[in-house]
Design a protein around this motif. Structure first.
Motif, mmCIF file in Angstrom:
data_model
loop_
_atom_site.group_PDB
_atom_site.id
_atom_site.type_symbol
_atom_site.label_atom_id
_atom_site.label_comp_id
_atom_site.label_asym_id
_atom_site.label_seq_id
_atom_site.Cartn_x
_atom_site.Cartn_y
_atom_site.Cartn_z
ATOM 1 N N ASP A 49 -64.902 43.244 32.841
ATOM 2 C CA ASP A 49 -63.803 42.276 32.869
ATOM 3 C C ASP A 49 -64.011 41.225 33.957
ATOM 4 O O ASP A 49 -63.105 40.464 34.272
ATOM 5 N N LEU A 50 -65.216 41.229 34.551
ATOM 6 C CA LEU A 50 -65.595 40.300 35.625
ATOM 7 C C LEU A 50 -64.889 40.569 36.960
ATOM 8 O O LEU A 50 -65.024 39.777 37.896
ATOM 9 N N SER B 83 -66.792 31.729 43.671
ATOM 10 C CA SER B 83 -66.218 32.085 42.360
ATOM 11 C C SER B 83 -65.223 33.230 42.502
ATOM 12 O O SER B 83 -64.711 33.733 41.498
ATOM 13 N N MET B 84 -64.953 33.648 43.740
ATOM 14 C CA MET B 84 -63.971 34.716 43.979
ATOM 15 C C MET B 84 -62.772 34.158 44.745
ATOM 16 O O MET B 84 -62.894 33.209 45.515
ATOM 17 N N THR B 85 -61.613 34.764 44.554
ATOM 18 C CA THR B 85 -60.422 34.348 45.300
ATOM 19 C C THR B 85 -60.483 34.941 46.705
ATOM 20 O O THR B 85 -61.223 35.890 46.974
ATOM 21 N N PRO C 164 -68.780 32.890 35.490
ATOM 22 C CA PRO C 164 -68.931 31.473 35.177
ATOM 23 C C PRO C 164 -68.597 30.629 36.425
ATOM 24 O O PRO C 164 -67.698 31.040 37.177
ATOM 25 N N VAL D 220 -74.629 31.773 34.382
ATOM 26 C CA VAL D 220 -74.914 32.472 33.129
ATOM 27 C C VAL D 220 -76.007 33.492 33.423
ATOM 28 O O VAL D 220 -76.967 33.184 34.144
ATOM 29 N N GLU D 221 -75.838 34.686 32.898
ATOM 30 C CA GLU D 221 -76.832 35.729 33.165
ATOM 31 C C GLU D 221 -78.168 35.378 32.503
ATOM 32 O O GLU D 221 -78.232 34.578 31.572
#
Lengths: 309, 309
Positions: free
Chosen positions: B19-20, B52-54, B276, B279-280
């Motif tokens: 779920d990322l 890309s993280m909070t 995102p 891309v892997e």
């Protein structure tokens, strides 16, 4: 979101207190003044110093706007962040207070990312928000974000999310690109907004929706006036007159200059403040700006009354 | 922060679930594996997909690391964000869990900002954090952030905050710039870290501190080995051998390739995931990477055991 051909939106500049905290009261007053000139409120844009604010600060300001009587249908908050979680949080908040249209930056830290990666980013945000009311306006601003949105990406997003991908703001500064967007996607259910009123008349004549422009913060009535009267006989004259003001502001760093003008005409010197990494216009440059504005007879009508109302 | 000449740090890659969501358990395991090879943990760097993280996600991960037995003296979390409030929050959290050194990006949304604006940004963060333990390592990464840190800015910050401005990571990729930093500021109380192990030996010979390098995620033992033995006779041979591995990884998008290698050698396929807009690595490219790694006899020693421990 209420939208008509000829729409003009302002990425609302943000007043900060002496401690650099957002001045919610001043913000609501400025939004009211802009709205009274027929300009929509694209709050939390580049010119709002939105990325210099935390998500929590922006949530608080959205609530203050709606509590302050601003019609959420006239708001188009910027909700795109580098982290999907932040974009989802602020987009949900926008919907919760009654907005449906949001302006969404791509994630702007990594450069040279693929269309596939950007597609996944927007898809994740839209799916996680999961609200059929949502109207996403894409925000193409390569000079600042350094992450362009290609025509192919837009096409793919429109196909994947029909009824949700509602338009784009083109702040690339290149008219031929705005024209290409209008030709390929414009009219019907996809609104193309120029990122500067310099292209307002061209945009409307080509079939675009209007503009979302920094200087609509300082010259809202005249810009909205062209938006409402773009088919009138004096449209070209109006456009030239808008360009004169825009040219003048562009001789200065734009955000500090708009804030210095707002401080001058509102009589509220705190308006000059910006958050780092921006720097306010110094006294000498402010003097030059004010003289130049006086020379062309520029005023911000009713701002002083609005600020002290 | 424990720091010695020859230090090698890894901007730790970040495992995400289906779920990322951040996989805190996998993250702690990977940090333990890296630490067991003598590599420090520059968590929340560019290669960690930190932007890309909070902020809340990063706060949770810091707590998980320390609860998981990671020595905070071996952590150098990235805490620089576009909004001062976010940088202050995460820097305070880092200090609260026992870290003192943090790696701080400049605000990276606005481009072409002045030294004065960047000085104010760093000053505001340092003053608001208001903790004499704080050690700030500046993060110069113009290819990604597009906001360089000039020598004049560094000089001004060192003079204003002696004992707090502790060093810099130079990820510009230009050795002459790293050299200029070492000549002007290096040695004594200012640590200059190269942003790639490609420059590790040159950096140490010139008087720098070591490196903080992406590929220390996959090749930690060998890189830390050169850091510890840079004055040994075989130092140049070691450097050439590091370069062979680096060259190989650089033939692929670096973050996805390091994650694909980690997935392969750990036997945990979830490691391939990226958030995102990244891309892997696809299957074909992963096959090419694995073949190339096998060809040079590359392994990630003990990773499989560490991942399932």
């Amino acid at each position: 979101m209420s939208q008509t051909r000829g729409d003009v939106w302002s990425p609302v500049i943000m007043p900060f207190g002496a401690d650099l905290a957002p001045d919610a009261r001043g913000f609501v007053s400025h939004c009211r003044w802009l709205a009274s000139h027929g300009v929509g409120l694209a709050v939390f844009g580049t010119n709002s110093e939105a990325n210099s604010m935390t998500v929590a600060e922006k949530q608080g300001l959205l609530a203050a706007l709606v509590e302050g009587g601003i019609d959420p249908a006239r708001l188009m908050p910027g909700t795109g962040h580098c982290a999907i979680g932040d974009s989802v949080t602020l987009t949900r908040e926008a919907l919760a207070v009654g907005c449906d249209g949001v302006l969404m930056l791509p994630p702007f830290y990594y450069k040279g990312v693929s269309d596939e990666g950007l597609f996944r980013y927007y898809s994740e945000v839209i799916e996680r928000v999961g609200d059929s009311r949502l109207q996403v306006y894409l925000y193409h601003i390569p000079p600042v974000a350094q992450v362009p949105l290609s025509l192919e990406l837009i096409e793919r997003l429109r196909n994947a999310f029909p009824g949700t991908i509602a338009g784009i703001k083109d702040s690339g500064g290149d008219w031929s690109h705005t024209q290409a967007l209008i030709e390929r996607f414009g009219g019907g259910d996809f609104a193309v907004y120029a990122g500067s009123e310099r292209f307002l008349l061209d945009t409307l004549r080509a079939g675009g929706a209007g503009c979302i422009s920094a200087t609509a913060n300082v010259n809202p009535g005249a810009i909205a006036g062209l938006g409402a009267n773009w088919q009138a006989e004096d449209a070209d004259t109006r456009q030239r007159s808008l360009n004169t003001v825009r040219d003048l502001f562009e001789r200065f760093p734009l955000i500090p200059a708009m804030k210095a003008a707002t401080a001058h005409f509102s009589g509220a010197p705190g308006w000059r403040r910006v958050r780092p990494p921006l720097v306010e216009l110094d006294e000498e440059r402010t003097g030059e700006l004010v003289s130049a504005l006086e020379e062309i007879g520029f005023r911000m009508e009713g701002l002083e009354e609005a600020s002290h109302g």
